[in-house]
Write a protein that holds these residues in place. Structure first.
Motif, PDB file in Angstrom:
ATOM      1  N   TYR A  53       0.844  -1.185   0.000  1.00  0.00           N
ATOM      2  CA  TYR A  53       0.000   0.000   0.000  1.00  0.00           C
ATOM      3  C   TYR A  53       0.882   1.238   0.000  1.00  0.00           C
ATOM      4  CZ  TYR A  53       1.005  -0.757   4.959  1.00  0.00           C
ATOM      5  OH  TYR A  53       1.636  -1.011   6.154  1.00  0.00           O
ATOM      6  N   GLY A  54       0.391   2.275  -0.657  1.00  0.00           N
ATOM      7  CA  GLY A  54       1.114   3.531  -0.702  1.00  0.00           C
ATOM      8  C   GLY A  54       0.795   4.402   0.496  1.00  0.00           C
ATOM      9  N   LEU A  55       1.497   5.499   0.638  1.00  0.00           N
ATOM     10  CA  LEU A  55       1.320   6.361   1.801  1.00  0.00           C
ATOM     11  C   LEU A  55      -0.039   7.044   1.807  1.00  0.00           C
ATOM     12  CD1 LEU A  55       4.857   7.984   2.208  1.00  0.00           C
ATOM     13  CD2 LEU A  55       3.896   5.967   3.337  1.00  0.00           C
ATOM     14  N   LYS A  56      -0.538   7.423   0.642  1.00  0.00           N
ATOM     15  CA  LYS A  56      -1.856   8.049   0.600  1.00  0.00           C
ATOM     16  C   LYS A  56      -2.932   7.060   1.053  1.00  0.00           C
ATOM     17  CE  LYS A  56      -0.877  11.533  -2.953  1.00  0.00           C
ATOM     18  NZ  LYS A  56      -0.980  12.678  -2.014  1.00  0.00           N
ATOM     19  N   ARG A  57      -2.795   5.800   0.622  1.00  0.00           N
ATOM     20  CA  ARG A  57      -3.743   4.765   1.058  1.00  0.00           C
ATOM     21  C   ARG A  57      -3.640   4.552   2.560  1.00  0.00           C
ATOM     22  NH1 ARG A  57      -6.993   1.783   2.728  1.00  0.00           N
ATOM     23  NH2 ARG A  57      -7.685  -0.255   1.950  1.00  0.00           N
ATOM     24  N   LEU A  58      -2.413   4.576   3.080  1.00  0.00           N
ATOM     25  CA  LEU A  58      -2.189   4.381   4.510  1.00  0.00           C
ATOM     26  C   LEU A  58      -2.800   5.509   5.323  1.00  0.00           C
ATOM     27  CD1 LEU A  58      -0.824   3.036   6.939  1.00  0.00           C
ATOM     28  CD2 LEU A  58       1.291   4.204   6.303  1.00  0.00           C
ATOM     29  N   ALA A  59      -2.683   6.746   4.830  1.00  0.00           N
ATOM     30  CA  ALA A  59      -3.166   7.905   5.582  1.00  0.00           C
ATOM     31  C   ALA A  59      -4.678   8.057   5.509  1.00  0.00           C
ATOM     32  CB  ALA A  59      -2.497   9.173   5.076  1.00  0.00           C
ATOM     33  N   SER A  60      -5.320   7.356   4.584  1.00  0.00           N
ATOM     34  CA  SER A  60      -6.772   7.504   4.418  1.00  0.00           C
ATOM     35  C   SER A  60      -7.501   6.180   4.620  1.00  0.00           C
ATOM     36  CB  SER A  60      -7.089   8.071   3.029  1.00  0.00           C
ATOM     37  OG  SER A  60      -6.541   7.231   2.011  1.00  0.00           O
ATOM     38  N   VAL A  61      -7.021   5.372   5.560  1.00  0.00           N
ATOM     39  CA  VAL A  61      -7.649   4.080   5.858  1.00  0.00           C
ATOM     40  C   VAL A  61      -9.098   4.297   6.291  1.00  0.00           C
ATOM     41  CG1 VAL A  61      -7.636   2.181   7.524  1.00  0.00           C
ATOM     42  CG2 VAL A  61      -5.513   2.897   6.449  1.00  0.00           C
ATOM     43  N   PRO A  62     -10.044   3.530   5.766  1.00  0.00           N
ATOM     44  CA  PRO A  62     -11.452   3.688   6.139  1.00  0.00           C
ATOM     45  C   PRO A  62     -11.767   3.042   7.492  1.00  0.00           C
ATOM     46  CG  PRO A  62     -11.236   1.937   4.533  1.00  0.00           C
ATOM     47  CD  PRO A  62      -9.873   2.558   4.661  1.00  0.00           C
ATOM     48  N   HIS A  63     -12.945   3.364   8.009  1.00  0.00           N
ATOM     49  CA  HIS A  63     -13.383   2.830   9.303  1.00  0.00           C
ATOM     50  C   HIS A  63     -13.360   1.305   9.333  1.00  0.00           C
ATOM     51  CE1 HIS A  63     -14.488   6.057  11.977  1.00  0.00           C
ATOM     52  NE2 HIS A  63     -15.163   6.695  11.033  1.00  0.00           N
ATOM     53  N   ALA A  64     -13.758   0.680   8.241  1.00  0.00           N
ATOM     54  CA  ALA A  64     -13.868  -0.781   8.220  1.00  0.00           C
ATOM     55  C   ALA A  64     -12.523  -1.439   8.501  1.00  0.00           C
ATOM     56  CB  ALA A  64     -14.421  -1.252   6.872  1.00  0.00           C
ATOM     57  N   ASP A  65     -11.458  -0.919   7.894  1.00  0.00           N
ATOM     58  CA  ASP A  65     -10.139  -1.498   8.121  1.00  0.00           C
ATOM     59  C   ASP A  65      -9.658  -1.234   9.544  1.00  0.00           C
ATOM     60  OD1 ASP A  65     -10.089  -2.428   5.545  1.00  0.00           O
ATOM     61  OD2 ASP A  65      -8.906  -0.768   4.750  1.00  0.00           O
ATOM     62  N   LEU A  66      -9.975  -0.050  10.052  1.00  0.00           N
ATOM     63  CA  LEU A  66      -9.571   0.269  11.427  1.00  0.00           C
ATOM     64  C   LEU A  66     -10.289  -0.641  12.416  1.00  0.00           C
ATOM     65  CD1 LEU A  66      -7.816   2.278  13.067  1.00  0.00           C
ATOM     66  CD2 LEU A  66      -9.875   3.644  13.346  1.00  0.00           C
ATOM     67  N   ARG A  67     -11.586  -0.864  12.202  1.00  0.00           N
ATOM     68  CA  ARG A  67     -12.344  -1.754  13.088  1.00  0.00           C
ATOM     69  C   ARG A  67     -11.816  -3.184  13.009  1.00  0.00           C
ATOM     70  NH1 ARG A  67     -16.916   1.208  11.198  1.00  0.00           N
ATOM     71  NH2 ARG A  67     -17.353  -0.471   9.705  1.00  0.00           N
ATOM     72  N   ALA A  68     -11.415  -3.607  11.805  1.00  0.00           N
ATOM     73  CA  ALA A  68     -10.864  -4.951  11.644  1.00  0.00           C
ATOM     74  C   ALA A  68      -9.566  -5.099  12.438  1.00  0.00           C
ATOM     75  CB  ALA A  68     -10.615  -5.245  10.162  1.00  0.00           C
TER      76      ALA A  68
END
Length: 306
Positions: A53-68
Motif C-alpha cells: 500500500y502507498g502512503l496516501k492509502r495508509l493515511a486515508s484508511v477507512p473505518h472498516a479497516d480500522l475496526r478490523a
C-alpha cells in the motif's frame, strides 16, 4: 520491523519517530511504545489488504479497516487500556502522515477507542505518610544510609517527584535550592519548590555521606554508585510492613499523596499539574476523582445500608 511492511511505510514511521524525538521531546520509553504500536498496525494492514500500500492509502484508511485491526488486537488478547494506547499512537502517526500527504484522515482521527475504567491513584492518608517518613529509615545499618533513605522519601512526598527524578538529581543539587529545576518525562523541565524539611533532610544526608558528591548523582548506594530504585522500594516495603500499610504504599504512592493532599488543602488543579509535570490537565484531574471516591467511602461508613 516486519518485512511485510512496504518500504515507504517503514520510512514514514522512522521519520515520524524522529519527529517525535526531536520536536515533541518524546522519551525513549515513549518511542519504544510508539514503535511497537504503529509497527503492529502497519503489519496488520500488510496482511489485511493482501498487497503493498502507498502512503496516501495508509493515511486515508477507512473505518472498516480500522475496526478490523481493533478486532484483531482484541482477539489476540490485548486489553482495552493497551488497545486505547495503541489507537492513540496510530492516530498521531496517521495525522502526521495525512498532513504530509495532503489526504483526509478523518476515519482514523475520529475513531473512538475502547472504554475502560481508569485505575485511581492510591494515595496515603496524611497520618500514614508522616508515619512512613518517621519509620522508613529505622532498619538501615548505618547513619548515612538512614539519612539517605529519609531524604529520598521526603523528596517524593514533599516535592511530588518521581523516583527517577529524585535519584537522577546531580550531586551539585546540594545544598538544595528553594526551587528545584526538575527534568521529567520527555526531557521537559519544571520548577518545584523545595520545603525546608526536604532541604534539611538532604543536607543531613550530604553531611554524613562518605562519598564525594561533587560529581555524579546525589544519592549513592552502599558502594558509592548510583542508588538503585529497587532499594528504595525495599525500604518502603519494610516500613509499610512495620506500620501495617497495604502493598499500594509504594514510592510512587508518595507522589500521589503529595498531589492529593495539596488538592485537599485547596490547591488548584493547574498549579498541581505544573508541579507534577503532567503534559495534560486530564491526567491531573484523576485526583479529583480520588477525592470524590474517598468522600463516598466516608459517607458509606457514616450511613450504612440496613
Amino acid at each position: 520491523m516486519s518485512l511485510a511492511i512496504p518500504p515507504a511505510a517503514r520510512d514514514a514511521l522512522e521519520a515520524w519517530l524522529t519527529h517525535q524525538r526531536a520536536i515533541e521531546g518524546a522519551s525513549a520509553h515513549t518511542i519504544r511504545a510508539y514503535t511497537a504500536d504503529v509497527t503492529g498496525w502497519l503489519a496488520f494492514l500488510a496482511g489485511h489488504l493482501g498487497e503493498g500500500y502507498g502512503l496516501k492509502r495508509l493515511a486515508s484508511v477507512p473505518h472498516a479497516d480500522l475496526r478490523a485491526w481493533m478486532a484483531h488486537e482484541r482477539a489476540r488478547g490485548l486489553g482495552a487500556r493497551s488497545l486505547a494506547r495503541s489507537l492513540s499512537a496510530v492516530r498521531q502517526f496517521t495525522g502526521w502522515l495525512a498532513e504530509r500527504e495532503g489526504v483526509d484522515a478523518t476515519a482514523v482521527l475520529s475513531a473512538r477507542g475502547p472504554k475502560f475504567r481508569r485505575k485511581l491513584p492510591r494515595p496515603l492518608s496524611e497520618a500514614d505518610a508522616k508515619a512512613l517518613l518517621s519509620t522508613v529509615a529505622e532498619d538501615a545499618a548505618e547513619d548515612w544510609i538512614r539519612a539517605r533513605d529519609l531524604a529520598v522519601v521526603t523528596l517524593l512526598y514533599g516535592c511530588g517527584l518521581r523516583i527517577s527524578e529524585a535519584l537522577g538529581l546531580p550531586g551539585t543539587a546540594h545544598p538544595l535550592p528553594e526551587v528545584l529545576r526538575i527534568t521529567g518525562k520527555g526531557d521537559k523541565e519544571r520548577l518545584v519548590p523545595s520545603l525546608p524539611v526536604a532541604r534539611a533532610a538532604v543536607a543531613r544526608y550530604a553531611a554524613l555521606c562518605p562519598f564525594d558528591l561533587a560529581s555524579g548523582v546525589l544519592f549513592r548506594g552502599a558502594r558509592g554508585g548510583p542508588l538503585n530504585p529497587r532499594l528504595v522500594a525495599r525500604t518502603m516495603e519494610r516500613a509499610r510492613a512495620t506500620l501495617g500499610l497495604p502493598p499500594t504504599a509504594t514510592p510512587h504512592a508518595l507522589r500521589h499523596s503529595f498531589a492529593t493532599h495539596l488538592l485537599n488543602a485547596g490547591g488548584d488543579l493547574r498549579s498541581i499539574q505544573e508541579l507534577l509535570g503532567h503534559a495534560s490537565l486530564s491526567t491531573t484531574q484523576v485526583y479529583t476523582a480520588v477525592d470524590g471516591a474517598r468522600l463516598m467511602e466516608v459517607y458509606a461508613k457514616a450511613h450504612p445500608r440496613a
